[in-house]
Structure formats: structure tokens, C-alpha cells
Design a protein around this motif. Structure first.
Motif, PDB file in Angstrom:
ATOM      1  N   GLY A  13       5.779  12.116  -2.214  1.00  0.00           N
ATOM      2  CA  GLY A  13       4.735  11.481  -1.607  1.00  0.00           C
ATOM      3  C   GLY A  13       4.576  11.614  -0.253  1.00  0.00           C
ATOM      4  O   GLY A  13       3.761  12.063   0.690  1.00  0.00           O
ATOM      5  N   ASN A  24       3.217   7.163   4.678  1.00  0.00           N
ATOM      6  CA  ASN A  24       2.608   8.353   5.202  1.00  0.00           C
ATOM      7  C   ASN A  24       1.764   8.143   6.491  1.00  0.00           C
ATOM      8  O   ASN A  24       1.899   8.985   7.563  1.00  0.00           O
ATOM      9  CB  ASN A  24       1.676   8.868   4.186  1.00  0.00           C
ATOM     10  N   GLU A  25       1.133   7.102   6.497  1.00  0.00           N
ATOM     11  CA  GLU A  25       0.309   6.954   7.505  1.00  0.00           C
ATOM     12  C   GLU A  25       0.984   6.631   8.933  1.00  0.00           C
ATOM     13  O   GLU A  25       0.616   7.028  10.090  1.00  0.00           O
ATOM     14  CB  GLU A  25      -0.897   5.754   7.451  1.00  0.00           C
ATOM     15  N   ASP A  29       0.740  -1.323  -0.106  1.00  0.00           N
ATOM     16  CA  ASP A  29       0.009  -0.054   0.104  1.00  0.00           C
ATOM     17  C   ASP A  29       0.960   1.266   0.083  1.00  0.00           C
ATOM     18  O   ASP A  29       1.766   1.437   1.114  1.00  0.00           O
ATOM     19  CB  ASP A  29      -0.931  -0.001   1.218  1.00  0.00           C
ATOM     20  N   PRO A  30       0.753   1.978  -0.984  1.00  0.00           N
ATOM     21  CA  PRO A  30       1.577   3.311  -1.187  1.00  0.00           C
ATOM     22  C   PRO A  30       1.419   4.283  -0.051  1.00  0.00           C
ATOM     23  O   PRO A  30       2.262   5.080   0.379  1.00  0.00           O
ATOM     24  CB  PRO A  30       1.450   3.870  -2.425  1.00  0.00           C
ATOM     25  N   ALA A  31       0.351   4.195   0.642  1.00  0.00           N
ATOM     26  CA  ALA A  31      -0.073   5.279   1.693  1.00  0.00           C
ATOM     27  C   ALA A  31       0.544   4.766   2.949  1.00  0.00           C
ATOM     28  O   ALA A  31       0.511   5.633   4.034  1.00  0.00           O
ATOM     29  CB  ALA A  31      -1.551   5.413   1.769  1.00  0.00           C
ATOM     30  N   LYS A  32       1.115   3.615   3.045  1.00  0.00           N
ATOM     31  CA  LYS A  32       1.389   3.226   4.370  1.00  0.00           C
ATOM     32  C   LYS A  32       2.471   3.839   5.094  1.00  0.00           C
ATOM     33  O   LYS A  32       2.307   4.225   6.449  1.00  0.00           O
ATOM     34  CB  LYS A  32       1.705   1.730   4.387  1.00  0.00           C
TER      35      LYS A  32
END
Lengths: 309, 338, 336
Positions: free
Chosen positions: C106, C83-84, C78-81
Motif C-alpha cells: 500500500g 501514505n498521506e 486509518d490505513p491511508a494515514k
């Protein structure tokens, strides 16, 4: 003829693709790379057989990739610990059967939906493996690769094992009562039960068999190189399911043959190299795979509608 | 329990009520043992990070309720994100028209699934397995796998951080979506038929419902919602690339099933789905804040493991209770099938 | 009944948020007391042997400096991980973070947010935008890595002929960065060489092996394979060996010595390029702690990093040293 329409049409698509390659990329047929390509598919073939059986009983198992990875690393560690290939094989088969039995228990006796059970076990085994092995490769003992034979000998053995398994499974499925029970449970579990079959036992057995086959597949993969990559099972469940589906195994059970699944696997496994040989850019691969799956089901849908009319 | 009236007992033991209890326990545990879990800043993180998966789960719920499934939502998010990038960068569309086209494209892609599933009567699992590859594949083909779109309108990007009355925008959107889906599933005659269809498509047909056209709507909506999630995701991550939403389909399905919707259709409530989303979001955020967990560096793995375990327990619990209460029954029922 | 249930759940949620009186700070947490520094350390992905080696070095440094170390990272694609996780660390109350960025632009928004809250940010392995961190602990620049790879490939095939690249996935940002620099180096310096194909291997050894097998027979004149993710090097090596093309098709790439030792010795793989990975993690924590204590300030020219000694700082990059080229002769000196 009509009965095997699906198997034959997939086989025809495969032949067409192979002809295309013969015309435009004859290098595809160089013997040694072709052998390597074929043997590399044997583990997926074994998984596909298992998945086809599971789907015939109207269940699904999406944890096979995780099972495969765990069995591969376990067998690798056993081998690296100085034990021979038979011990590794036993460990992998045992671990696979255990994981299959767990799925089987939950699905057959606890009556939980297989897609959810195996979704949970898929995650569980993958995380257990990650925590335990941390992505490190396992270096195998020398002499494990190719069963200790020459490369050619090993590859021919693998092909032999794969072919024999398909033939045996197809024969058993068609000609034994156990095989017919699989179809019966998948077509209508209630009717099967009323005619004296125990659907829970059949379902449980199929899941155990699936796990055992995942263990076997892991070993058949392990002998092809001197190292085990703990990520080796990632995504295999989708490959196996797609192969079975394209080969005409119905997702709602009771219909399909192992030969069809074999043809489906060969077709899907030829597309990827064909793209390289026909100089198609790699980023088209997933789109084309998806299109093939869709075309296969659409063809099915149109045919069954015509039959209805 | 003997003193409880039957209807009350039934409701206390309902899946949704038990899940709510689990959620509360989870919350209490994390507040006590996880570092800085209950702060407003962190709670808004919980919502912001689970908004996309939450939206997908809300849209997935009616699909599963009709006895279907949609595996293509995560891939469709990737395709919609890329499309939005292409429209704003290569075609120089303004944000609003580009977003509108993206939503329309999502609806169209959902319509494609719906057409194959309802008009051609193909199994949803397989159709959406195919579009799962196809949509992601198209996203990769358009960007050649490598291209990342980054130059978005700052006003659009600020949506990822916007708060109204101290609550992140994502929470408002989720609430609106939850309310709409609640009204659709539980308050409209059209939506109430989803349950009937999932329970028995043949029965629904005999009852005079136009099963095919009613089954189509949930797939259209997942397409639309996937596009909306793609926009939110792009704003939050400040970039659009082909890998947006990877693996989100499984997260969404997990939330729906954990929320008590039967994977075979026919049973389930939207508040249950909400509770399922919350249970997973809270766990994912909070477990890595427990000192023993973060010291060992196993936060991510443990969150997945516990989610899997929770899912199995949630499913097995009622079944165990049923087995225990009917132990004497002679006939063992057949396993459930797809 | 259903309605009351729905209302109950609607009411219960905010109540659950407010009622237990969630403590804002854990009394046991020294986060703000300034005594024991809390340092968070993030790999690009977990369960990856390269970052496991990094983690080993990081833990060593944390022990040495007596700081609390948090280790977490994405377990999926997951490319958002990332950041989270960064945003969660902000609310967790860490003092410093050291991050290997999967996604250069990002992640910059999340890291800037951390800086705004007074958290010191250091990146290692792969950088974010310079305004989103104080220092970058640099094993080599993307350009440096790409040029080392391209030069090594050119040397192996005497600066002419066809070669192919095997990468992890087509979307992997850092590898695309390397590919860009490889291509510009190729255009500028090696006109007689031709990049015929680039294939993804999904970060899996077996897929890399299959791709290499196909590449070699689809391009019979292929002289070299460049594998730029670590599982691809042994995968491609096995393919070359099985095809009987040992020595005829050269192989170089980025990988761990331990995974390639046997192939290097057999002469299937000519060379593997890498740096001392554990030292990279060690240095990242040293730099993170120093900037957290404000002993390492912007503008410094050198940095004394524990057992690594005095290291040079170029602008805001702390340089670990040049990448090594491992080959048959020197591979046994390394144990990672």
C-alpha cells in the motif's frame, strides 16, 4: 408484564444463549474463568449505568471511553507514586467529575448539543492522554490488585460493588424525586421546566455523575491487574451505548430501565466468548454484534408500530 | 457595527461567514509559518487526502439537515472496497462493471438504512450504530479479516494520481458532488423540504409533505457516495481491505457540524459544509509543517486537538453571543436534547 | 443573500490560495541548501510504547549527526494515514525518510513518488517492496520472527499439543505476514502441534486478557498461547494467572521486557522475544543520514553505524542482529 416486555425479551435471549452454551460448551461454566469474565465486565457495567442515565435525559456522552482511559492512567500514576488505593480512587473520581462537569456545563448551560460536545471532548482527552503518556503502561504498586485481598476475595468484592451499584441506582431512579426528574427531563424538558424542575441542573448533574462513574469504573478496572494500559478506554463508549440500547433504553429519552441495560450488557458480553466456545471464527464477531443491535431496535420498531395501530 | 444595516449585520455574523474568516486566517498563518504549505503540489495533496471524507461530509449534510445521522458511512466504505476487490479478483469482472455493481451495492446498503429509519421509524442514531458494526463486520467476514486485494487495473489505479488541467481528479469529483448536493439542498423543492423536516417533522407532515419518503433520499445518497468514496480510496491506496474508511464517519460529521449545520437538523447550508471540510483539511495538512510542531513530533495529535477546539468554539460562539445579549432574560431555556 | 454568500465562498477559496503569495520555500528552511539534512522518521503508529523506544534511539542518532529530525505518524487506525504523511513530507521538502511500513504494498506507491523527487528512502522495522526504498533496516525478517516464535512455542510444549494465537487486529498486515510464516513453519516442522484458534485483541491488554480466558476454557487441552502484539503478552499472562494455570499453559510472544518483567519472574510468561528497540531507531537514522549523504551506497557490504559499530548488509538489508529471547534470567539486563 407488557411494561417490561423489552427487558424480558433481552433476558430471554440471554437465557437462550446460555442454554446453548450449556448444551454445546459446558466448559463455559467452569467457575474461575466465569468469575474472571464477569468481573472483567464490571467496569463496562458501571459505564453503562451512567450512559443509561445520560440517555434517559435525552442526551448522549461519547467521551466516556476517553474519560475512562485518562482516569485509569491518573489513578495508576498516583498509585505508582506510592499513595494508597483511596487516594487513587479520589483522584480518579475527581478527574472524572471534572471532565463530566465540563461536558455538563457545555451541554446544560451553554445549550450545546451533547453529541458534538462529547465528540470534541472525546478527541481532546484521548489526544491529551496520548501526548502525556505516549502509550506506556503504568506499573501499579503491589497490593493494589484485588484491593489487596486474595484473587477470589477481590473478584467477589467487585461483583458485590457492581451489583450494589445497579440495585442502588435502580432504586434511586425509581423511588426518589431526583430519579423521576431524570425521566421527566428526558420525556419533555419543557413540560418538566413548567412543572418546577430545573432541566439544566438535572442535565448538568447527570453528566457530572457520568464522569464520576467513569472514574469509578476506571478504578474497578485497575484493581484487576498489576498494570494499566493507556489504551484501556478505547471503544468502551460504543460498548456501553450498545448495551443500553439493546437493553431497551430509548435514544430519544425518557424510556428504559437500568435492569434492561444490565441485561443488554450481559447479552452482548456473552456473545463474544460464545463465539470462541462454539468455535465460530473471530471475523464474524462484529457482524453478529451489529445484527443483535439491529434486531433489538427492529423488534422495538415493530412493537411500537403495532401499539400505534 | 451600529452603522451596518440589520440584514448585513446578520449576514456578516453568520456562522458560514465567520468560518470563512477562520479559514482565511488559518490559510494566511500556515502560508507564513508552515514550511512549503502553499505550493501547488501541497495544495493538491490537501484535496486528494480529504476527498473521501469530503464526499462523505457532503452526503452527510442533508442527512443531518433532516435531523438524522448516519454513523455507518465509514464501515460501508470498507464493505464496498472489499466488494469491489471480490468482484474484480474472484469474479474477474472488468473495472467498470465492478464499479457499477459496487455503487449499486452502496445504494442498496443506504436503502437498508433508509428502510429501517423511514418505514419502521427507528431512530437513525441506533439503526446506523447497528449497521456501523454490521457493514464492517461483513467486510471482515468476507475477507476473513486478512485478505487484501491489490491486483487492480493500472488504469483504475492511476485515477488516484490523475490530474486534469493540473488539478487532481479528486478536486473535480468533489466539485461535481458539491454542485449536485447544492442544487439538491438549496435549489430543488424536494431538497428544500429537508430543512422543513429537520426543523419540525410534525409541522412538515401537517404541511402536506410526505416526510418518510423524503427522509429516505439522503440515506440512499450517503450509501451511494460511500461506495464512490470507497472506489476513490482504493485507487489512491492501491489496495482494497476491510479497514478502509475506519473512523471517517466522525470526521465527516465533524466537518458538517463545523460548517454550521445544526446536529438537530433544520439549519445549515452546503457552502458552510464545504468551508468546514476545507478548514479541517487545511489544518490537518498544515499544522504538522510548522517547524516547532514537527520538531516536537506532535503534528497528528495537535491537528486533532485543534479540530476539537475549533468545533467547540464554532458552536459556543453564537450561543455565547446570545447569552450575553439576553442576559437580563429571567427564564433560562432548557438544554437542547437529542 | 444566500446566492451571493455562496458565490463569495466560491471566489474566496481560490483567492485564498493565490493571494497571500504563499512562499514556496521557507527562507529559514535549509532543505535545499544542502547544509543541514532534514530527516523524517515515521512509526507505524504513535502513542505505542514500542515506537516510543524507537524514537528515543532515533533522536539520539539525529543529535549525534546534527540533522533536523521530523517525527510524525498515524494517531488512528486509518490505513491511508501513512501514505498521506509520506506525500506531505514530499511537499514539505525533506531530504531523507525512514519509515516503518504498516502496509507493505500500500505504501510503496507513495514512497516511489518520494524517490522520484530525489528523496532517499529507508525503511525500518517492517519493509515495503524493495523497489520503493534504498535500504531496509532489518531487526529480523518476518520469516525470522515467525520462526523464532514458532520454535519457541514448540520448545515450550515439547513439540506437541494445541496452541492459540492472539494478534492485534485481523487486518494488521505485518502480523498476518507472521501468521502465514508461523503456519508454514508449523506444517513443515511440528506435525503434532495444532493451531486451534486466532483471536484479535484490538491492541488492548484487557481484551487480550478476556480472549485468553475464553481460549483456555474453550480449549481445555490448550498447552500454549502465542501473543504476537505487545499488549497481548501481559494481558494473556494475567489471564493465565487468574485461571490458576501458571506453568500448565505456557506463554510466549513479542513484547517489551518492561511490560513483562513481573510475569516472567513469577513464571507465568516463559519468554518474550524482541530486539533492542532503541537501537533499531538509532540504526534507522544512521542509515537514513548515510544514504542521504551518499556515504552509504547501494551495493555496500557493510555499514559503520555510530556506536553500533560495523554491521553486515545482506543485499539491501542492514541487519541489526538476531532477536533476543528474554526470560526470567536475563530480563533485568534490559531497560526498555
Amino acid at each position: 408484564m407488557k411494561r417490561y416486555f423489552r427487558e424480558l425479551s433481552v433476558a430471554a435471549a440471554l437465557v437462550l444463549l446460555l442454554l446453548l452454551l450449556a448444551l454445546f460448551a459446558p466448559h463455559f461454566y467452569e467457575l474461575q474463568p466465569l468469575l474472571s469474565r464477569l468481573t472483567a465486565q464490571i467496569p463496562t457495567l458501571v459505564l453503562t449505568l451512567g450512559i443509561a442515565l445520560v440517555m434517559l435525559t435525552r442526551q448522549i456522552d461519547i467521551s466516556v471511553g476517553s474519560q475512562f482511559g485518562l482516569c485509569a492512567v491518573l489513578a495508576g500514576l498516583v498509585s505508582a507514586g506510592g499513595h494508597g488505593l483511596p487516594v487513587s480512587l479520589a483522584a480518579a473520581l475527581g478527574a472524572g467529575a471534572f471532565m463530566g462537569a465540563l461536558n455538563g456545563c457545555l451541554v446544560a448551560w451553554m445549550r450545546l448539543p451533547s453529541i458534538v460536545v462529547t465528540l470534541a471532548t472525546m478527541v481532546t482527552w484521548a489526544e491529551v492522554l496520548r501526548l502525556f503518556q505516549q502509550g506506556k503502561f503504568v506499573n501499579l504498586a503491589p497490593g493494589v490488585q484485588w484491593f489487596g485481598l486474595s484473587q477470589l476475595g477481590g473478584q467477589l468484592t467487585l461483583l458485590g460493588v457492581g451489583g450494589a451499584l445497579v440495585a442502588l441506582a435502580a432504586y434511586l431512579l425509581k423511588n426518589t424525586s431526583g430519579g423521576r426528574h431524570v425521566y421527566a427531563v428526558g420525556s419533555d424538558a419543557e413540560a418538566a421546566r413548567l412543572s418546577g424542575i430545573n432541566p439544566s441542573a438535572v442535565t448538568f448533574g447527570v453528566f457530572v455523575l457520568m464522569g464520576t462513574l467513569a472514574g469509578l469504573a476506571a478504578v474497578l478496572n485497575l484493581v484487576q491487574s498489576p498494570q494499566v494500559d493507556p489504551k484501556c478506554g478505547t471503544g468502551l463508549e460504543l460498548k456501553a451505548i450498545a448495551a443500553a440500547v439493546v437493553g431497551g433504553v430509548a435514544v430519544n429519552g425518557g424510556r428504559g430501565s437500568l435492569w434492561g441495560a444490565l441485561a443488554g450488557l450481559l447479552l452482548l458480553a456473552t456473545i463474544n466468548p460464545a463465539l470462541t466456545f462454539l468455535h465460530v471464527e473471530a471475523y464474524w464477531e462484529k457482524a453478529i454484534q451489529g445484527l443483535v443491535i439491529l434486531l433489538a431496535v427492529i423488534a422495538d420498531g415493530i412493537r411500537s408500530r403495532r401499539n400505534l395501530n | 457595527m451600529a452603522s451596518l444595516s440589520p440584514s448585513l449585520k446578520k449576514n456578516v455574523l453568520r456562522h458560514e461567514s465567520l468560518l470563512l474568516l477562520v479559514l482565511l486566517l488559518e490559510f494566511a498563518f500556515l502560508c507564513l509559518y508552515a514550511r512549503n504549505f502553499g505550493t501547488p503540489d501541497n495544495l493538491s495533496n490537501v484535496v486528494r487526502h480529504s476527498a473521501e471524507i469530503g464526499l462523505l461530509a457532503l452526503a452527510m449534510m442533508p442527512v443531518i439537515l433532516t435531523g438524522g445521522i448516519d454513523l455507518s458511512v465509514g464501515s460501508l466504505m470498507g464493505l464496498c472496497a472489499v466488494l469491489f476487490g471480490v468482484l474484480t479478483h474472484d469474479y474477474h469482472l472488468a473495472t467498470l462493471p465492478a464499479a457499477a455493481v459496487t455503487l449499486a451495492a452502496g445504494l442498496f446498503a443506504g436503502g437498508f438504512n433508509a428502510f429501517l429509519i423511514t418505514a419502521l421509524r427507528l431512530p437513525p442514531l441506533i439503526v446506523t450504530l447497528g449497521t456501523y458494526s454490521l457493514f464492517r463486520g461483513l467486510a471482515e467476514a468476507i475477507t476473513q479479516g486478512t485478505k487484501t486485494y491489490r491486483a487492480f487495473d493500472p488504469a483504475f489505479l492511476s485515477l488516484g494520481e490523475t490530474r486534469w488541467f493540473g488539478v487532481p481528479l479528486q478536486a473535480w469529483i468533489l466539485t461535481a458532488a458539491a454542485a449536485s448536493f447544492y442544487l439538491l439542498v438549496h435549489r430543488s423543492t424536494f431538497g428544500r423540504s429537508f430543512r422543513a423536516i429537520g426543523f419540525s417533522p410534525e409541522g412538515a407532515r401537517y404541511a402536506g409533505l410526505s416526510v418518510q419518503s423524503r427522509t429516505a433520499l439522503p440515506y440512499l445518497l450517503t450509501g451511494l457516495v460511500a461506495a464512490l468514496a470507497a472506489l476513490l480510496f482504493t485507487a489512491r491506496l492501491r489496495q482494497a481491505r476491510a479497514d478502509a474508511g475506519t473512523g471517517y464517519e466522525l470526521c465527516a460529521i465533524t466537518a458538517v457540524v463545523l460548517g454550521g449545520t445544526s446536529i438537530f437538523g433544520g439549519v445549515g447550508t452546503l457552502p458552510g459544509t464545504l468551508a468546514g471540510i476545507a478548514a479541517i483539511a487545511v489544518l490537518t495538512n498544515g499544522i504538522g509543517r510548522v517547524p516547532a510542531v514537527f520538531k516536537a513530533g506532535i503534528g497528528g495529535e495537535l491537528a486533532s486537538l485543534l479540530t476539537g477546539a475549533l468545533l467547540l468554539v464554532a458552536l459556543a460562539g453564537p450561543e455565547l453571543a446570545r447569552v450575553l445579549s439576553t442576559r437580563s432574560a429571567k427564564i433560562s431555556p432548557s438544554p437542547k436534547t437529542l | 443573500m444566500k446566492r451571493s454568500q455562496f458565490l463569495a465562498s466560491l471566489l474566496a477559496l481560490p483567492a485564498a490560495i493565490l493571494l497571500p503569495g504563499c512562499e514556496k520555500t521557507d527562507p529559514a528552511a535549509p532543505a535545499s541548501s544542502g547544509k543541514k539534512l532534514t530527516v523524517a522518521f515515521m512509526p507505524k503508529s504513535k502513542g505505542n510504547s514500542y515506537f516510543i523506544a524507537c524514537e528515543k534511539g532515533a533522536r539520539e542518532a539525529a543529535q549525534e549527526l546534527g540533522v533536523e529530525l521530523l517525527f510524525d505518524g498515524p494517531t488512528n487506525t486509518d490505513p491511508a494515514k501513512q501514505n498521506e504523511i509520506v506525500e506531505n513530507w514530499i511537499t514539505l521538502g525533506v531530504d531523507v525518510m525512514a519509515v516503518a511500513c504498516e502496509n507493505r504494498e500500500g505504501i510503496s506507491g507513495a514512497l516511489k513518488k518520494a524517490q522520484d523527487k530525489g528523496i532517499k528512502v529507508v525503511t525500518y522495522d517492517s519493509d515495503t517492496t524493495p523497489d520503493a526504498r534504498a535500504f531496509f533496516v532489518n531487526q529480523a525478517t518476518p520469516q525470522g520472527i515467525a520462526e523464532a516464535l514458532m520454535d519457541e512455542a514448540a520448545r515450550l510444549c515439547a513439540e506437541e499439543g494445541e496452541f492459540a494465537i492472539i494478534t492485534a487486529t485481523l487486518t494488521a498486515a505485518n502480523m498476518n505476514e507472521w501468521r502465514k510464516h508461523i503456519e508454514s513453519r508449523l506444517a513443515a516442522k511440528y506435525p503434532k502441534m495444532k493451531l486451534v484458534d486466532t483471536k484479535p485483541c484490538d491492541d488492548q491488554k484487557d481484551k487480550a486478557q478476556a480472549e485468553a480466558t475464553n481460549l483456555m476454557s474453550a480449549y481445555p487441552a490448550l498447552k500454549c498461547i502465542m501473543a504476537i502484539c505487545s499488549p497481548a503478552v501481559p494481558g494473556a499472562a494475567e489471564a493465565i494467572k487468574q485461571a490458576g494455570k501458571t506453568g500448565a499453559v505456557k506463554l510466549t510472544g513479542l513484547g517489551l521486557p518492561s511490560e513483562n518483567r513481573a510475569y516472567l519472574k513469577e513464571g507465568v510468561t516463559q519468554s518474550v522475544i524482541l530486539w533492542r528497540v532503541a537501537d533499531l531507531g538509532y540504526l534507522a537514522i544512521q542509515a537514513a543520514v548515510a544514504s542521504g549523504n551518499a556515504t552509504l551506497k547501494p551495493g555496500a557490504k557493510t555499514f559503520k553505524a555510530g556506536r553500533l559499530g560495523e554491521l553486515e548488509i545482506e543485499e539491501t538489508s542492514i541487519i541489526l542482529g538476531k532477536p533476543f529471547i528474554f526470560n526470567k534470567e536475563n530480563v533485568d539486563q534490559f531497560d526498555f
